[in-house]
Design a protein around this motif. Structure first.
Motif, PDB file in Angstrom:
ATOM      1  N   ASP A 154     -16.630  -3.063  13.713  1.00 14.75           N
ATOM      2  CA  ASP A 154     -15.961  -2.893  12.426  1.00 14.75           C
ATOM      3  C   ASP A 154     -14.805  -3.885  12.290  1.00 14.75           C
ATOM      4  O   ASP A 154     -14.345  -4.451  13.278  1.00 14.75           O
ATOM      5  CB  ASP A 154     -15.477  -1.462  12.278  1.00 14.75           C
ATOM      6  N   GLN A 155     -14.338  -4.083  11.057  1.00 12.70           N
ATOM      7  CA  GLN A 155     -13.272  -5.038  10.805  1.00 12.70           C
ATOM      8  C   GLN A 155     -12.181  -4.420   9.941  1.00 12.70           C
ATOM      9  O   GLN A 155     -12.473  -3.938   8.844  1.00 12.70           O
ATOM     10  CB  GLN A 155     -13.835  -6.281  10.098  1.00 12.70           C
ATOM     11  N   VAL A 156     -10.958  -4.441  10.453  1.00 11.75           N
ATOM     12  CA  VAL A 156      -9.819  -4.034   9.628  1.00 11.75           C
ATOM     13  C   VAL A 156      -9.616  -5.155   8.602  1.00 11.75           C
ATOM     14  O   VAL A 156      -9.429  -6.312   8.960  1.00 11.75           O
ATOM     15  CB  VAL A 156      -8.545  -3.829  10.470  1.00 11.75           C
ATOM     16  N   VAL A 157      -9.674  -4.800   7.336  1.00 10.97           N
ATOM     17  CA  VAL A 157      -9.545  -5.784   6.258  1.00 10.97           C
ATOM     18  C   VAL A 157      -8.102  -5.883   5.789  1.00 10.97           C
ATOM     19  O   VAL A 157      -7.657  -6.931   5.328  1.00 10.97           O
ATOM     20  CB  VAL A 157     -10.506  -5.447   5.103  1.00 10.97           C
ATOM     21  N   GLY A 158      -7.364  -4.810   5.901  1.00  7.47           N
ATOM     22  CA  GLY A 158      -5.977  -4.902   5.499  1.00  7.47           C
ATOM     23  C   GLY A 158      -5.240  -3.591   5.550  1.00  7.47           C
ATOM     24  O   GLY A 158      -5.830  -2.511   5.651  1.00  7.47           O
ATOM     25  N   PHE A 159      -3.922  -3.743   5.481  1.00  7.05           N
ATOM     26  CA  PHE A 159      -3.000  -2.628   5.374  1.00  7.05           C
ATOM     27  C   PHE A 159      -2.368  -2.779   3.989  1.00  7.05           C
ATOM     28  O   PHE A 159      -1.691  -3.775   3.722  1.00  7.05           O
ATOM     29  CB  PHE A 159      -1.935  -2.691   6.463  1.00  7.05           C
ATOM     30  N   VAL A 160      -2.628  -1.825   3.113  1.00  5.31           N
ATOM     31  CA  VAL A 160      -2.113  -1.893   1.751  1.00  5.31           C
ATOM     32  C   VAL A 160      -0.899  -0.982   1.664  1.00  5.31           C
ATOM     33  O   VAL A 160      -1.006   0.233   1.844  1.00  5.31           O
ATOM     34  CB  VAL A 160      -3.179  -1.473   0.718  1.00  5.31           C
ATOM     35  N   TYR A 161       0.255  -1.585   1.418  1.00 11.67           N
ATOM     36  CA  TYR A 161       1.512  -0.856   1.292  1.00 11.67           C
ATOM     37  C   TYR A 161       1.739  -0.564  -0.179  1.00 11.67           C
ATOM     38  O   TYR A 161       1.636  -1.461  -1.021  1.00 11.67           O
ATOM     39  CB  TYR A 161       2.658  -1.690   1.871  1.00 11.67           C
ATOM     40  N   LEU A 162       2.046   0.701  -0.496  1.00  8.02           N
ATOM     41  CA  LEU A 162       2.196   1.148  -1.882  1.00  8.02           C
ATOM     42  C   LEU A 162       3.489   1.919  -2.077  1.00  8.02           C
ATOM     43  O   LEU A 162       3.885   2.699  -1.220  1.00  8.02           O
ATOM     44  CB  LEU A 162       1.028   2.064  -2.260  1.00  8.02           C
ATOM     45  N   GLY A 163       4.110   1.699  -3.224  1.00  8.13           N
ATOM     46  CA  GLY A 163       5.323   2.425  -3.562  1.00  8.13           C
ATOM     47  C   GLY A 163       5.892   1.914  -4.863  1.00  8.13           C
ATOM     48  O   GLY A 163       5.209   1.270  -5.662  1.00  8.13           O
ATOM     49  N   THR A 164       7.157   2.176  -5.050  1.00  4.66           N
ATOM     50  CA  THR A 164       7.884   1.712  -6.223  1.00  4.66           C
ATOM     51  C   THR A 164       8.577   0.406  -5.860  1.00  4.66           C
ATOM     52  O   THR A 164       9.207   0.332  -4.786  1.00  4.66           O
ATOM     53  CB  THR A 164       8.930   2.765  -6.639  1.00  4.66           C
ATOM     54  N   PRO A 165       8.473  -0.626  -6.698  1.00  8.47           N
ATOM     55  CA  PRO A 165       9.159  -1.882  -6.375  1.00  8.47           C
ATOM     56  C   PRO A 165      10.659  -1.658  -6.171  1.00  8.47           C
ATOM     57  O   PRO A 165      11.318  -1.032  -6.999  1.00  8.47           O
ATOM     58  CB  PRO A 165       8.894  -2.765  -7.599  1.00  8.47           C
ATOM     59  N   ALA A 166      11.190  -2.153  -5.046  1.00 15.38           N
ATOM     60  CA  ALA A 166      12.616  -2.014  -4.747  1.00 15.38           C
ATOM     61  C   ALA A 166      13.438  -3.046  -5.512  1.00 15.38           C
ATOM     62  O   ALA A 166      14.630  -2.842  -5.733  1.00 15.38           O
ATOM     63  CB  ALA A 166      12.852  -2.150  -3.244  1.00 15.38           C
ATOM     64  N   VAL A 167      12.821  -4.151  -5.874  1.00  9.11           N
ATOM     65  CA  VAL A 167      13.454  -5.207  -6.659  1.00  9.11           C
ATOM     66  C   VAL A 167      12.444  -5.686  -7.696  1.00  9.11           C
ATOM     67  O   VAL A 167      11.241  -5.417  -7.580  1.00  9.11           O
ATOM     68  CB  VAL A 167      13.911  -6.395  -5.777  1.00  9.11           C
ATOM     69  N   GLU A 168      12.927  -6.411  -8.668  1.00 11.90           N
ATOM     70  CA  GLU A 168      12.035  -6.964  -9.686  1.00 11.90           C
ATOM     71  C   GLU A 168      11.061  -7.933  -9.016  1.00 11.90           C
ATOM     72  O   GLU A 168      11.481  -8.872  -8.337  1.00 11.90           O
ATOM     73  CB  GLU A 168      12.857  -7.707 -10.753  1.00 11.90           C
ATOM     74  N   PRO A 169       9.747  -7.705  -9.163  1.00 10.22           N
ATOM     75  CA  PRO A 169       8.774  -8.602  -8.524  1.00 10.22           C
ATOM     76  C   PRO A 169       8.898 -10.027  -9.051  1.00 10.22           C
ATOM     77  O   PRO A 169       9.211 -10.246 -10.222  1.00 10.22           O
ATOM     78  CB  PRO A 169       7.421  -8.004  -8.911  1.00 10.22           C
TER      79      PRO A 169
END
Length: 187
Positions: A154-169
């Motif tokens: 198997d292959q880990v494709v990614g770690f997706v971090y989710l939340g509220t932006p702490a600063v303006e993107p």
């Protein structure tokens, strides 16, 4: 937000804070993920959703890997690494569970999971959430896969971090598609 706006304005958000996605938003993100293109209908995507204290389990895996490679790692390095698992309220680990010896090659199965992660990223933006897709050495370490509950194939494709932006993107550069077009060579 309409689909084209979500696709053309999505940006990665590296600094995230509480709140993370609600249970309903999380369901919507995963529903979007499993609609990704999937040659052969193999459904290779698997997701581990970590929220709250569950993220400590990912921190444990990260620290274990560090100590395996650097048994004398100092406490600051260990704590810094553990903090990576805690940098967002929610982490989704996306893994391609590969069907071996199938007419659909493994690389296409991995791409399907990559498309599922992209769907999560775009859906998160459409829902007003911040998201960051990370991989790194952890994703490619064969010793980590069993600690996440997966086989060597198997292959880990990614770690997706989710939340509220702490600063303006940050906005992306103003580019046009023609900058990336190429002609097919003759002959």
């Amino acid at each position: 937000m309409d689909t084209l706006t979500a696709l053309t304005h999505r940006v990665s958000v590296p600094r995230l804070t509480e709140p993370g996605p609600t249970p309903d938003q999380l369901r919507q993100l995963l529903a979007a993920a499993i609609r990704a293109p999937d040659h052969g209908m193999l459904r290779p995507w698997r997701f581990i959703v970590l929220q709250g204290e569950q993220r400590e389990r990912l921190a444990d895996v990260m620290e274990w890997r560090l100590l395996k490679r650097q048994p004398d790692a100092d406490p600051n390095a260990r704590e810094n690494l553990r903090g990576k698992a805690l940098r967002a309220p929610t982490v989704i680990v996306a893994v391609a569970e590969i069907t071996e010896n199938h007419k659909i090659p493994a690389w296409e199965q991995v791409l399907a999971v990559g498309a599922a992660v992209q769907n999560i990223m775009v859906a998160a933006h459409a829902l007003g959430l911040g998201a960051m897709w990370r991989t790194g050495d952890l994703a490619n370490d064969p010793d980590v896969k069993p600690r996440l509950g997966f086989a060597d194939k198997d292959q880990v494709v990614g770690f997706v971090y989710l939340g509220t932006p702490a600063v303006e993107p940050k906005s992306l550069p103003d580019e046009t598609p023609d900058q990336f077009l190429r002609e097919l060579p003759r002959g």
